[in-house]
Design an enzyme around this catalytic site. Sequence first.
Site, PDB file in Angstrom:
ATOM      1  CB  SER A  80      11.570  72.644 107.501  1.00  0.00           C
ATOM      2  OG  SER A  80      10.516  72.627 106.579  1.00  0.00           O
ATOM      3  CG  HIS A  84       1.054  71.253 100.255  1.00  0.00           C
ATOM      4  ND1 HIS A  84       1.550  72.119  99.311  1.00  0.00           N
ATOM      5  CD2 HIS A  84       1.093  71.919 101.432  1.00  0.00           C
ATOM      6  CE1 HIS A  84       1.847  73.266  99.897  1.00  0.00           C
ATOM      7  NE2 HIS A  84       1.577  73.169 101.176  1.00  0.00           N
ATOM      8  NE  ARG A 118      -1.157  72.791 111.079  1.00  0.00           N
ATOM      9  CZ  ARG A 118       0.050  72.630 111.601  1.00  0.00           C
ATOM     10  NH1 ARG A 118       0.545  71.424 111.756  1.00  0.00           N
ATOM     11  NH2 ARG A 118       0.769  73.665 111.954  1.00  0.00           N
TER      12      ARG A 118
HETATM   13  N1  GLN Z   1      11.390  77.967 106.032  1.00  0.00           N
HETATM   14  C1  GLN Z   1      10.127  77.408 106.400  1.00  0.00           C
HETATM   15  C2  GLN Z   1      10.162  75.907 106.186  1.00  0.00           C
HETATM   16  O1  GLN Z   1      10.858  75.466 105.320  1.00  0.00           O
HETATM   17  C3  GLN Z   1       9.013  78.001 105.587  1.00  0.00           C
HETATM   18  C4  GLN Z   1       7.680  77.473 106.007  1.00  0.00           C
HETATM   19  C5  GLN Z   1       6.508  78.091 105.278  1.00  0.00           C
HETATM   20  O2  GLN Z   1       6.633  78.674 104.245  1.00  0.00           O
HETATM   21  N2  GLN Z   1       5.350  77.956 105.810  1.00  0.00           N
HETATM   22  O3  GLN Z   1       9.478  75.158 106.858  1.00  0.00           O
END
Ligand code: GLN
Length: 768
Positions: free
Chosen positions: A445, A706, A527
């Site tokens: 993403s 993060h 959340r």
């Molecule tokens: N492909 C997803 C993203 O990039 C993976 C998300 C995840 O690992 N929680 O958001």
Amino acid sequence: MALATNLGYPRIGPERELKHATESYWKGELSESALRATAAQLRQQAWSTQRQAGLDLIPCNDFSYYDHVLDAAVLVGAVPTRYGWPGGPVDLDTYFAMARGAQQEGLDVGAMEMTKWLDTNYHYIVPEFHSGQSFSVASSKVFEELDEAQAAGINAKPVLLGPISFMQLGKSKEPNFDALSSLLDPLVEVYAAVIQRLTTQGADWIQLDEPFLARDASSETLAVLERAYSRLAEAKGGARLIVQSYFGQVADAYPILRDLPVDAVGLDLVRGPENLELLARHGIPADKWLVAGVVDGRNVWITDLAKALDTLERVADILGGLERIMVAPSCSLLHVPIDKQREPEIDPELLSWLAFADQKLAEIVTLTRGLNEGRDAIDDALAENAAALGSRRKSERARNPLVRRRLAELDDSAARRGGAYGTRRIAQRAALGLPELLPTTSIGSYPQTAEVRRMRGRFRRGEISALEYQGFVESETRKVIELQEDIGLDVLVHGEFERTDMVEYFAQQIDGYAFTQLGWVQSYGSRYVRPPILYGDIHRPEPMTVHWFRFAQTLTDKPVKGMLTGPVTMLQWSFVRDDQPRSETCRQLALAVRDEVLDLEAAGAKVIQVDEPALREGLPLRRAAWKEYLDWAVGAFRLATGGVRDSTQIHTHMCYSEFNDIIEAIAAMDADVLLIENARSEAELLAVFRTFNYQNEIGPGVYDIHSPRVPPTEEMAEQLRASLGVLDREQIWVTPDCGLKTRTYEECVPALRNMVAAARRLRTEIRG
Ligand code: GLN
Ligand code: ZN
């Protein structure tokens, strides 16, 4: 007479009131007193719902502004010094600083660590311990909530996280410091003071949750359990203590639990049916109550009332009467949505199979009545329940013969790639034309900006047409492909702008899934997630992601990854049918993913990523059950990915947990490239590769997504050098820790540029 009780009610409010209030408070838009007023209202609402349902014993202090483990830490004054707490009652802002970090005048601290609550998708704040730590009663929350309940005419049962679980779920912050042996006694003194005060306030029952009992416990831990509860028994005065376990059987701990000097023992008879046998085999002292968890607090299906009554009657037999039984859910109802009656979009048949928190309360009360007064007293409820169960059993909607036939016909070879890894590697290198060393990629993403969310909202509300929305997603995708080319990444992604959520997006395109409007459950803090409900056989009628893959691939000559959520993660983050083993449902999901993988390959995808971030979280609480789980979980991943050509490269991604103890299973997945979270764990992960010879390619994350921080090139280069110290240079990929969804472009673009620069720097260094 048996009593009806609850172990904990959802705290978030039917319309997510708690989220809205806390988030407004954090933004400075709501005063503390207004936040407290909302919280008080939610508690009143919860109590009145439970009273109206007919419960005899209602919990309090199950409410939390953020997390009940954090509440426990604050209750006993376990506030790390960096939060600048001067002693006295811990104020709300210190509490939230511990949960989320804080950046204000004179204070710049990160949040405390957060991790999964046992084997659930709820996350708690991890208490910290150090030598010389002292404890004191530093919060009056539990006393106030008991007061409040009593003022509302309810002599509620205060719920506290028990001292042993509090210690077991926390972390020592010093090497070689055994927190349990040095800190338990002073901690228990503070618990004793709390219990004494609750007794003085007139509490009748007090519930101490000890979920650690569902895990493997050492004999030392069980010995301190006895010591701790003997001390608490001295403090309890006229109040009665319940030691409450949940999430599984208590195994060897049962005989000790049974003999603790407390008044009641709580057992989960849903996830731990073995508990009933333990009870039968070892009995229970004549003065002790049993809290019988017979209504599933972890899932959304109606209880088989007749079967639950069988169980309760067996319990009554063992106890020699009805006097000392409490009928309860198997755990707190925190893990399920609040009320199915608020789901007009779910059709009546499916709805009749479901029970959310409020329906579970009704089941508990009905069962208690049936136990006390006999089955005749509840024959209407039993008939209605039998009809709903019958319709579920017979329903055509839950069955798809085609899927069952296809799975039965698959043989073992389906879960095996054609060539061995070495052969595949050569074919993939030839097909992909990547740099010889340290290829770069990302996890999937890209930032879900305010614009992306706004457009999705407008589309959902019908304010823009499907065509307009599609055009918007196309332009975002185009921008992100151009951006990645400009940054110089090697394997590109399309950015996932069309996806709301990595499970929901797929579930919506799969038969066998239903969705709620208001079925929120707390994941952490403010959340909440809305897990889809997997009720029937899984069938993927048509391709789910091929359109967006194809579109993105036309925009570039570099390989674009096909991007999928794996079967184990789909399973783990849904409410899953309970009428067949999870392993079988997982195989069905794997078949759907396999179909998609093959469609992507046929559409020209040379690299396909199947994410399994939840693989670790599904691990059973007891080690003895690990192998069975890992066998079917890994088998599902292999079934999903095993059908492609040697030259097609399969990536997988994992995050959110520690992987060292399941590294063999991860290797057995046989993904060509494993992209794995690493940046925050200070090379803890890399340590495993000193002893375990991982064969395939691997990208330990070098960019902690993060954090808003932009890591400098040299810092990531240093991480790569660390990887090069334990892995082969030909093996290593360069990647962030996870998807970039929650970041902004301002943060992640410079970080990705630095990441590519770090890869180039290392390529030069290696070549010398
Ligand atoms: N492909 C997803 C993203 O990039 C993976 C998300 C995840 O690992 N929680 O958001
Ligand atoms: Zn991730």
